[in-house]
Motif scaffolding. Sequence first.
Motif, PDB file in Angstrom:
ATOM      1  N   ALA A   1       0.834  -1.199   0.000  1.00 32.97           N
ATOM      2  CA  ALA A   1       0.000   0.000   0.000  1.00 32.97           C
ATOM      3  C   ALA A   1       0.869   1.250   0.000  1.00 32.97           C
ATOM      4  N   ASP A   2       1.899   1.242   0.848  1.00 32.53           N
ATOM      5  CA  ASP A   2       2.830   2.381   0.898  1.00 32.53           C
ATOM      6  C   ASP A   2       3.662   2.463  -0.379  1.00 32.53           C
ATOM      7  N   ILE A   3       4.017   1.304  -0.939  1.00 34.99           N
ATOM      8  CA  ILE A   3       4.794   1.284  -2.186  1.00 34.99           C
ATOM      9  C   ILE A   3       4.008   1.960  -3.309  1.00 34.99           C
ATOM     10  N   LEU A   4       2.722   1.646  -3.392  1.00 30.80           N
ATOM     11  CA  LEU A   4       1.883   2.233  -4.444  1.00 30.80           C
ATOM     12  C   LEU A   4       1.892   3.758  -4.391  1.00 30.80           C
ATOM     13  N   MET A   5       1.869   4.317  -3.184  1.00 35.65           N
ATOM     14  CA  MET A   5       1.856   5.768  -3.035  1.00 35.65           C
ATOM     15  C   MET A   5       3.167   6.395  -3.481  1.00 35.65           C
TER      16      MET A   5
ATOM     17  N   ASP B   1      -8.073  -4.087  -0.931  1.00 32.72           N
ATOM     18  CA  ASP B   1      -7.231  -4.610   0.151  1.00 32.72           C
ATOM     19  C   ASP B   1      -6.043  -3.680   0.415  1.00 32.72           C
ATOM     20  N   GLU B   2      -5.458  -3.172  -0.669  1.00 29.26           N
ATOM     21  CA  GLU B   2      -4.329  -2.237  -0.515  1.00 29.26           C
ATOM     22  C   GLU B   2      -4.799  -0.958   0.174  1.00 29.26           C
ATOM     23  N   ILE B   3      -5.923  -0.448  -0.263  1.00 25.31           N
ATOM     24  CA  ILE B   3      -6.462   0.809   0.266  1.00 25.31           C
ATOM     25  C   ILE B   3      -6.827   0.685   1.741  1.00 25.31           C
TER      26      ILE B   3
ATOM     27  N   ASP C   1      -6.615   9.880   3.382  1.00 24.87           N
ATOM     28  CA  ASP C   1      -6.227  10.821   2.321  1.00 24.87           C
ATOM     29  C   ASP C   1      -5.485  10.110   1.192  1.00 24.87           C
ATOM     30  N   ASP C   2      -4.579   9.193   1.559  1.00 27.67           N
ATOM     31  CA  ASP C   2      -3.851   8.442   0.532  1.00 27.67           C
ATOM     32  C   ASP C   2      -4.788   7.492  -0.220  1.00 27.67           C
ATOM     33  N   ALA C   3      -5.709   6.873   0.506  1.00 23.36           N
ATOM     34  CA  ALA C   3      -6.671   5.969  -0.123  1.00 23.36           C
ATOM     35  C   ALA C   3      -7.531   6.730  -1.132  1.00 23.36           C
TER      36      ALA C   3
ATOM     37  N   ILE D   1     -13.566   7.753   3.203  1.00 25.11           N
ATOM     38  CA  ILE D   1     -12.964   7.896   1.870  1.00 25.11           C
ATOM     39  C   ILE D   1     -13.953   8.551   0.912  1.00 25.11           C
ATOM     40  N   GLU D   2     -15.213   8.106   0.966  1.00 28.85           N
ATOM     41  CA  GLU D   2     -16.237   8.692   0.092  1.00 28.85           C
ATOM     42  C   GLU D   2     -16.445  10.167   0.411  1.00 28.85           C
TER      43      GLU D   2
END
Length: 457
Positions: free
Chosen positions: A69-73, A94-96, A102-104, A132-133
Motif C-alpha cells: 500500500a505504501d509502495i503504491l503511493m 485490500d491495498e487501500i 487521504d492516501d486511499a 474515503i467517500e
Amino acid sequence: MSEEIENIQFELTDDLISQVELLIEASDDKALQKLLKDFHYADIAEILDELNLEEAVYIIKLLDSETTADILMELDEDNREKVLRNLSSKEIADEIGELDTDDAADIISELPESRKREVISHIEDEEHKAEIEELLAYDEDTAGGLMAKELVKVYETWTVAGCLRRIRGQAKEVTRVHSIYVVDKKDKLVGRLSLKDLIVAKSDQKIAELSNSSVDYVNVHDDAEDVAKIMQKYDLEAIPVVDDNHILLGRITIDDIVDVMKEEAEKDYQLAAGITADVEADDSIWELTKARLPWLLIGMVGGIGAASIIESFTGYMGDFIILLSFVPLIQATAGNVGVQSSAIVVQGLANDSIDGNVLKRLFKEFLLGLVNGLAIALIAIVITHFLFKTPYNVSLTIGLALIAVIIMAALIGTFVPIFLDKRGIDPAVATGPFITTSNDVFGILMYFLIAKLILGF
C-alpha cells in the motif's frame, strides 16, 4: 564502548535490478521476499519503477498489503496507473484498507469512474469506506481534498485520566501524532493540547483547563496553495480542517503540503517555459504538442512582428545598415532583463513577500534598470566603437538604445506579473515566451526609433 549503528544509504544499481529480475523469472518468492524485507517501501518503489509492468505487478502481489500500500503511493504516477489496471478491484480495495484516508482517496481518484465504485464496494471497513467517500466529494485542490480523517480528538469536558484512556485507542489509527485537538460537545474546534501538559497534569483535571485556545486552522474549502502558505509561514507540521460551522473534520500533514508545493513548482516552471498544460517527458507526442504549440505560435507572431519592424526601417538606413548586426544584442538584452525582473516578482508573489504599491515597485525597477543600462551601455559603446570600428554616433545609438530597452524590459517584467496576479491569473504565465516575445518586439521598435532620431535616416 557503545556500538555505532551503520547508516547504509540505499543505492539503486543495475546489479540489484538484475538480481530482482532473475528471482522473479525463477519464481523464487522466498528469496525475493528476503531480499526486499529490509528495504524501505520508498526504495522498493524505486526498484519497481525500473522493472517492466509484469515484474512490478508480480512484486505487488507477492508482498503483504501493509507494505505494498505504501509502495503504491511512492510509485511514479504513470507506473502506478498501469499497476492498478492490472489489479482486481478486490486487490486494490485490500491495498487501500491499509492506507490513511487521504492516501486511499488519492489512489481511488485516479481510477475510472466505474472502477471507483467497484473498489469502494469491496472495502470491508464501513467507517473507512464512508470517510474515503467523504474525501472524494471535495475538490482535490482544496483543503478537503488534502486532509486525512485520522487524528486525535478529545472533548473539553473530559478529565485527564479519561482523556489518556481514549487517546490510546485513537492513536492506533494515526501514523504520527502531531497534535491533540480539543472540541466541544458539538465537535467544534476550541483548542489544542500539548502532550507535555497532558502528561504532567493531575488525573482529575479537566481538559478545558489545559487546552490552548490559540490554534491555527483552515476551512475545508480553502485553496491548497493557501493552506501551504499558512503551514509554511507558521512552521506547522499539521493543521486542523474545519467546516463553515467550525466543526473539526480532519487534519492536513506536512507531507501532503510538500507534494502540493512540488506540484505547484513544476506547474510554474512549465508555465514559465511556455508549456500550457501539466505534461511529462513520457507523454504522447500529441499531448506534448498541445502543451507547447500555443506559446510557440505566440513566439512566431512576435518574431514576425519584429521582422516587420526591421523591414520597415531597412529602406531608410542607407549608410547605417550596420545597425542590423546589433539586433540580436538588443533582443537578447531585452529578453534577459524581462525574464529576470518577472522571475523575482513571480517568486515574491508566490511567497507573499511582495508588499507596497505598484508605482513604488515600478520606480525601483526603473532605477535598477537605469543603473544596469548605464553599465551595459558604456561597455557596449567601448566594444562596438573600438572592436567593431563602428562610427561613434552609431555606437552611441546602440548604447542609448540599450539603456532604454533595459528600463522598458524591467518595467514590463515587473508590471505584467503583478497585473495578472491582481486579475486572479497565475503570474507564472508572464515569464518565459510571453515576456521575451513582448520585449523583443518593443525592444526592436525602440531601437530603430532611437536610431532614426539620432542618425536622422
